[in-house]
Design an enzyme around this catalytic site. Structure first.
Site: not given
Length: 88
Positions: A14-16
């Site tokens: 769950l990044h950027a």
């Protein structure tokens, strides 16, 4: 209150960009929604900074918790998004 667990299977977690999709989806619901990581740290699922601060990587199990009028739909919708690998 309604909650469910799922495992984040996409490589980056769950990044950027995936986090942005997640927050946009969470904001479609009226309920209060939280994301909780394995270490029991809980953040507002509608906050980009909060979600990014969890540092969720691929293979991490998360718990999505919602409380409100559409709590079950909110959790199910977010679980579906996570399980799809963030491709709508």
């Amino acid at each position: 209150m309604f909650m469910k667990e799922t495992t984040v299977n996409n490589q980056v977690g769950l990044h950027a960009r995936p986090a942005t999709f997640f927050i946009q989806k969470a904001n479609e619901f009226k309920s209060s929604i939280w994301v909780e990581k394995e270490d029991d740290r809980r953040v507002n699922a509608k906050s980009l900074l909060g979600v990014l601060s969890l540092g969720i990587v691929g293979g991490t199990t998360i718990r999505i918790i919602a409380d409100g009028a559409d709590e079950q739909a909110a959790v199910e919708g977010l679980i579906k998004l996570v399980n799809s690998g963030f491709s709508e």
